[in-house]
Write an enzyme that holds these catalytic residues in place. Structure first.
Site, PDB file in Angstrom:
ATOM      1  N   CYS A   2     -12.825 -56.593   2.502  1.00  0.00           N
ATOM      2  CA  CYS A   2     -12.235 -56.664   1.177  1.00  0.00           C
ATOM      3  C   CYS A   2     -12.924 -57.810   0.455  1.00  0.00           C
ATOM      4  O   CYS A   2     -13.613 -58.618   1.068  1.00  0.00           O
ATOM      5  CB  CYS A   2     -10.751 -56.943   1.260  1.00  0.00           C
ATOM      6  SG  CYS A   2      -9.888 -55.869   2.408  1.00  0.00           S
ATOM      7  N   ARG A  27     -17.724 -54.361  -1.259  1.00  0.00           N
ATOM      8  CA  ARG A  27     -17.105 -54.746   0.009  1.00  0.00           C
ATOM      9  C   ARG A  27     -15.892 -53.880   0.346  1.00  0.00           C
ATOM     10  O   ARG A  27     -15.471 -53.814   1.505  1.00  0.00           O
ATOM     11  CB  ARG A  27     -16.666 -56.202  -0.042  1.00  0.00           C
ATOM     12  CG  ARG A  27     -17.806 -57.180  -0.154  1.00  0.00           C
ATOM     13  CD  ARG A  27     -17.267 -58.572  -0.254  1.00  0.00           C
ATOM     14  NE  ARG A  27     -16.678 -59.011   0.983  1.00  0.00           N
ATOM     15  CZ  ARG A  27     -17.269 -59.816   1.846  1.00  0.00           C
ATOM     16  NH1 ARG A  27     -18.468 -60.267   1.607  1.00  0.00           N
ATOM     17  NH2 ARG A  27     -16.669 -60.177   2.955  1.00  0.00           N
ATOM     18  N   TRP A  73     -10.056 -52.767   1.050  1.00  0.00           N
ATOM     19  CA  TRP A  73     -10.432 -51.645   1.925  1.00  0.00           C
ATOM     20  C   TRP A  73      -9.308 -51.558   2.936  1.00  0.00           C
ATOM     21  O   TRP A  73      -9.138 -52.464   3.755  1.00  0.00           O
ATOM     22  CB  TRP A  73     -11.775 -51.952   2.587  1.00  0.00           C
ATOM     23  CG  TRP A  73     -12.356 -50.850   3.403  1.00  0.00           C
ATOM     24  CD1 TRP A  73     -13.200 -49.876   2.981  1.00  0.00           C
ATOM     25  CD2 TRP A  73     -12.185 -50.644   4.819  1.00  0.00           C
ATOM     26  NE1 TRP A  73     -13.541 -49.057   4.047  1.00  0.00           N
ATOM     27  CE2 TRP A  73     -12.939 -49.507   5.176  1.00  0.00           C
ATOM     28  CE3 TRP A  73     -11.464 -51.293   5.817  1.00  0.00           C
ATOM     29  CZ2 TRP A  73     -12.996 -49.019   6.478  1.00  0.00           C
ATOM     30  CZ3 TRP A  73     -11.516 -50.814   7.120  1.00  0.00           C
ATOM     31  CH2 TRP A  73     -12.282 -49.686   7.431  1.00  0.00           C
ATOM     32  N   ASN A  99      -8.152 -61.376   3.234  1.00  0.00           N
ATOM     33  CA  ASN A  99      -9.073 -60.504   3.969  1.00  0.00           C
ATOM     34  C   ASN A  99      -8.824 -60.720   5.450  1.00  0.00           C
ATOM     35  O   ASN A  99      -8.536 -61.841   5.866  1.00  0.00           O
ATOM     36  CB  ASN A  99     -10.531 -60.886   3.697  1.00  0.00           C
ATOM     37  CG  ASN A  99     -10.993 -60.442   2.332  1.00  0.00           C
ATOM     38  OD1 ASN A  99     -10.264 -59.784   1.613  1.00  0.00           O
ATOM     39  ND2 ASN A  99     -12.208 -60.811   1.984  1.00  0.00           N
ATOM     40  N   GLY A 100      -9.033 -59.679   6.242  1.00  0.00           N
ATOM     41  CA  GLY A 100      -8.851 -59.829   7.693  1.00  0.00           C
ATOM     42  C   GLY A 100      -7.599 -59.107   8.143  1.00  0.00           C
ATOM     43  O   GLY A 100      -7.006 -58.320   7.396  1.00  0.00           O
ATOM     44  N   GLU A 484     -31.076 -42.790  12.228  1.00  0.00           N
ATOM     45  CA  GLU A 484     -30.836 -43.516  10.972  1.00  0.00           C
ATOM     46  C   GLU A 484     -30.856 -42.548   9.777  1.00  0.00           C
ATOM     47  O   GLU A 484     -30.039 -42.662   8.864  1.00  0.00           O
ATOM     48  CB  GLU A 484     -31.879 -44.640  10.830  1.00  0.00           C
ATOM     49  CG  GLU A 484     -31.827 -45.451   9.563  1.00  0.00           C
ATOM     50  CD  GLU A 484     -30.494 -46.164   9.305  1.00  0.00           C
ATOM     51  OE1 GLU A 484     -29.634 -46.205  10.190  1.00  0.00           O
ATOM     52  OE2 GLU A 484     -30.330 -46.663   8.183  1.00  0.00           O
ATOM     53  N   LYS A 488     -27.735 -41.992   7.244  1.00  0.00           N
ATOM     54  CA  LYS A 488     -27.814 -42.159   5.778  1.00  0.00           C
ATOM     55  C   LYS A 488     -27.216 -40.945   5.084  1.00  0.00           C
ATOM     56  O   LYS A 488     -26.458 -41.083   4.135  1.00  0.00           O
ATOM     57  CB  LYS A 488     -29.269 -42.336   5.310  1.00  0.00           C
ATOM     58  CG  LYS A 488     -29.949 -43.651   5.605  1.00  0.00           C
ATOM     59  CD  LYS A 488     -29.395 -44.850   4.897  1.00  0.00           C
ATOM     60  CE  LYS A 488     -28.249 -45.441   5.627  1.00  0.00           C
ATOM     61  NZ  LYS A 488     -28.341 -46.520   6.492  1.00  0.00           N
ATOM     62  N   GLU A 491     -23.358 -40.828   5.525  1.00  0.00           N
ATOM     63  CA  GLU A 491     -22.653 -41.908   4.825  1.00  0.00           C
ATOM     64  C   GLU A 491     -22.472 -41.626   3.343  1.00  0.00           C
ATOM     65  O   GLU A 491     -21.409 -41.863   2.799  1.00  0.00           O
ATOM     66  CB  GLU A 491     -23.454 -43.217   4.934  1.00  0.00           C
ATOM     67  CG  GLU A 491     -23.309 -43.947   6.241  1.00  0.00           C
ATOM     68  CD  GLU A 491     -24.162 -45.203   6.252  1.00  0.00           C
ATOM     69  OE1 GLU A 491     -23.652 -46.250   6.640  1.00  0.00           O
ATOM     70  OE2 GLU A 491     -25.356 -45.147   5.880  1.00  0.00           O
ATOM     71  N   HIS A 507     -31.022 -28.852  25.029  1.00  0.00           N
ATOM     72  CA  HIS A 507     -29.830 -29.029  25.874  1.00  0.00           C
ATOM     73  C   HIS A 507     -28.539 -28.951  25.067  1.00  0.00           C
ATOM     74  O   HIS A 507     -27.527 -29.507  25.475  1.00  0.00           O
ATOM     75  CB  HIS A 507     -29.907 -30.383  26.604  1.00  0.00           C
ATOM     76  CG  HIS A 507     -31.093 -30.480  27.512  1.00  0.00           C
ATOM     77  ND1 HIS A 507     -31.235 -29.705  28.637  1.00  0.00           N
ATOM     78  CD2 HIS A 507     -32.211 -31.242  27.432  1.00  0.00           C
ATOM     79  CE1 HIS A 507     -32.382 -29.989  29.222  1.00  0.00           C
ATOM     80  NE2 HIS A 507     -33.001 -30.917  28.511  1.00  0.00           N
ATOM     81  N   LYS A 606     -19.043 -52.336   3.217  1.00  0.00           N
ATOM     82  CA  LYS A 606     -20.337 -52.955   3.485  1.00  0.00           C
ATOM     83  C   LYS A 606     -20.276 -53.870   4.694  1.00  0.00           C
ATOM     84  O   LYS A 606     -21.203 -53.958   5.480  1.00  0.00           O
ATOM     85  CB  LYS A 606     -20.761 -53.748   2.237  1.00  0.00           C
ATOM     86  CG  LYS A 606     -22.122 -54.395   2.326  1.00  0.00           C
ATOM     87  CD  LYS A 606     -23.196 -53.357   2.297  1.00  0.00           C
ATOM     88  CE  LYS A 606     -24.570 -53.916   2.540  1.00  0.00           C
ATOM     89  NZ  LYS A 606     -25.474 -52.865   3.055  1.00  0.00           N
TER      90      LYS A 606
END
Ligand code: G6P
Length: 611
Positions: A2, A27, A73, A99-100, A484, A488, A491, A507, A606
């Site tokens: 946050c 964030r 968030w 935050n946290g 990656e 991307k 996301e 497989h 983020k």
């Protein structure tokens, strides 16, 4: 995850807070709120983006020269107006942003309920607000003591700012495992979870350490620990330019950051590779150089994109420096009782330097006596301070939630480390060492060349934007790039995508291939080139659609693939730095065409400061 911003001074707080929240929105962005103190305290909160809060406060009283703001968030409680911060204590004396996570919040809540407290929201933050008020009222102590005592009772992480109605001349800020920075102005102070909201006002900052408490008046700052030991503030100069955190003409931060890569990679190796390419100098590792050269094992830890960079690090360090390497998700490493020995080197990779799982894993490795190194982008971040030594990536602020330039910067650092160790350990000769360093120095120019093909990536995105699934395949150094590329796409465009080692396709994933399955194959020239060509044929035989990333001059694949995208040649050890760029751009265009919010994808943050 946050974002926090606070102001105390002579200016109107509202514009500072609202602009700060916009800068912090990367964030966390499911709700936001502000509280402004004048003769009374006005608190406005709204589910959704900061723009919705802005519309909501129109016409309302936004006066006040003291205020706090928060963008959230969600962790405890779904995104809603009532769960948004700030949270006010039951009797309205304290208002806080946080935050946290307060891990023992349910226990504290039960005890407060027994004392007659009631709660409006489902958040742990409201519990903290009420705990502070309870201690303040029943203990008959001042606000500072109430905050400090409350913090001795909580288990968990916090970065918080508190306003007390009855002591309206101050803000009280405190941190533990969630960053806070104070900005020092002229007769004014700023507080924020990172420097982005304050850079336009001041470059003089103080980073709070764990369990620090700041009592902030407009013309006075007192810093102490939560145990009441006075501290001398350490003022630092912020090395950040406003233009670095603005879009600079690009539609999105992500696009800007993709296009910044030629420069950011150069910034990563600038001053670290000799101009005659004869040596690599990593100043941050100087104190542990001997240990590193003698290393028997390296463990790399990270999350998300940083973990993918770690995989490339594994391939590089084993290939070039011949050191056994294990790569672990920080979250798994922490909880699976790993074997860690005193002579192990642990490398923690993190763009933000604040990821909670990575921080906890570092703690564990340190407890077991390992030497812990950090590869971080954010200077002064928790991970960079918790590790014994490390290398900054110097990629500049990364605002887009999907990591791009931080990834290539991390891979650049890992490449330099592997080359340096390979040479020092006698596995590569001086000539080959210089050749590879020179090759690294040419990567930025080669990325520029890839970026000129942006229209081709857009064309591919147009063709495939309505697909619902994607497969990404690669071998060797290209396998982490496949992971990656798939990440991307997931996301930011919300298309399901999986990355696989190409040989593993038979497989399992091969069962998924039909005419509706686009397969991105990284088929650049390397030791397994012939094998990957066979994999392309296997996909084509099942009517899959192939988009192949190939090396310039190796376009024979174009006869097989539906689309080929040629990128410049480089040594296979460095190819990931080039081959990831088309994948970043394809994902970007796909997300834009699908109308997705590229810089702030749903549910993501983020910097993930909760476990
Ligand atoms: C979040 C971000 C990712 C990032 C990961 C690790 O999930 O959305 O982009 O790769 O955290 O973050 P770090 O800051 O530790 O690299």
């Amino acid at each position: 995850m946050c974002g926090i911003v606070g102001y105390i001074g002579d200016k109107n707080a509202y514009p500072i807070l609202i602009n700060g929240l916009k800068r912090l929105e990367y964030r966390g962005y499911d709700s936001s709120g502000i509280s402004l103190l004048n003769s009374s305290l006005n608190c406005y909160k709204k589910k959704g983006k900061v723009s919705e809060l802005e519309a909501f406060v129109e016409g309302k009283d936004i006066s006040g020269t003291i205020g706090i703001g928060h963008t959230r968030w969600a962790t405890h409680g779904e995104p809603s107006d009532v769960n948004a911060h700030p949270h006010t204590s039951m009797n309205g004396i304290f208002t806080i942003i946080h935050n946290g996570i307060i891990e023992n919040y349910s226990h504290l809540k039960e005890r407060l309920i027994l004392r007659g407290y009631s709660f409006k929201s489902e958040t742990d933050t409201e519990v903290l607000a009420n705990l502070i008020e309870f201690i303040y009222s029943y203990g008959k102590v001042n606000a500072e003591i109430a905050v400090r005592l409350a913090l001795t009772k909580v288990i968990g992480a916090y970065g918080l700012v508190v306003i007390c109605n009855e002591e309206p001349d101050k803000l009280i800020a405190a941190r533990k495992s969630s960053p806070l920075v104070l900005g020092i102005g002229d007769g004014e102070y700023f507080v924020a979870s990172d420097a982005t909201p304050i850079i336009e006002f001041t470059d003089r900052v103080i980073y709070l350490n764990n369990e620090d408490v700041a009592i902030i008046k407009k013309d006075e700052l007192i810093l102490k620990t939560i145990q009441n030991n006075k501290l001398e503030p350490k003022i630092e100069k912020l090395d950040l330019d406003l233009s670095e955190i603005e879009k600079g003409g690009y539609d999105h931060f992500m696009l800007k950051e993709i296009f910044e890569q030629p420069r950011s990679i150069q910034d990563t190796f600038r001053g670290r590779i000799a101009t005659d390419f004869s040596s690599i100098h990593l100043g941050g590792l100087f104190s542990v150089e001997e240990k590193l050269i003698a290393a028997k094992r390296i463990i790399i830890i990270g999350c998300g994109t940083s973990w993918h960079a770690g995989l490339i690090g594994e391939y590089l360090l084993e290939d070039v420096a011949r050191i056994p390497v294990e790569v672990e998700y920080a979250s798994e490493f922490r909880y699976r009782k790993p074997l860690i020995f005193k002579d192990d080197i642990v490398i923690a990779i993190s763009q933000s330097g604040e990821t909670a799982d990575t921080l906890s894993a570092i703690q564990l490795a340190k407890e077991k006596g390992a030497t812990v190194l950090g590869i971080c982008n954010v200077v002064g971040s928790s991970i960079s301070r918790e590790t014994h030594a490390g290398v900054y990536t110097h990629a500049g602020p990364e605002i887009g939630v999907a990591s791009t330039k931080a990834f290539t910067a991390q891979v650049t650092v890992l490449t330099m480390m592997a080359l340096f160790l390979g040479y020092k350990r006698g596995h590569i000769a001086a000539g080959r060492y210089a050749e590879l360093i020179k090759e690294l120095s040419e990567i930025p120019t080669k990325i520029e060349k890839i970026l000129t093909q942006n229209d081709k990536f857009l064309h591919i995105a147009k063709k495939y934007k309505d697909s619902t699934n994607f497969l990404y395949l690669g071998r060797g150094y290209s396998f982490p790039v496949a992971l990656e590329g798939a990440l991307k796409l997931k996301e930011i465009s919300y298309i399901h995508a999986e990355g696989y080692p190409a040989a593993e396709m038979k497989h399992g994933p091969i069962a998924l291939i039909d005419k509706n399955m686009p397969v991105v194959v990284i088929a650049t020239r390397d030791d397994s080139y012939e094998k990957i060509v066979s994999n392309i044929q296997e996909v084509k035989a099942r009517k899959g659609s192939v988009i192949a990333i190939v090396t310039e001059g190796e376009e024979a694949i174009s006869g097989m693939a539906d689309y080929t995208l040629a990128i410049p040649h480089t040594d296979q050890k460095l190819m990931a730095l080039l081959s990831v760029v088309p994948l970043q751009l394809i994902a970007y265009h796909m997300a834009v065409l699908r109308g997705c919010h590229v810089d702030q994808p749903r549910n993501l943050a983020k910097s993930v400061t909760v476990e």
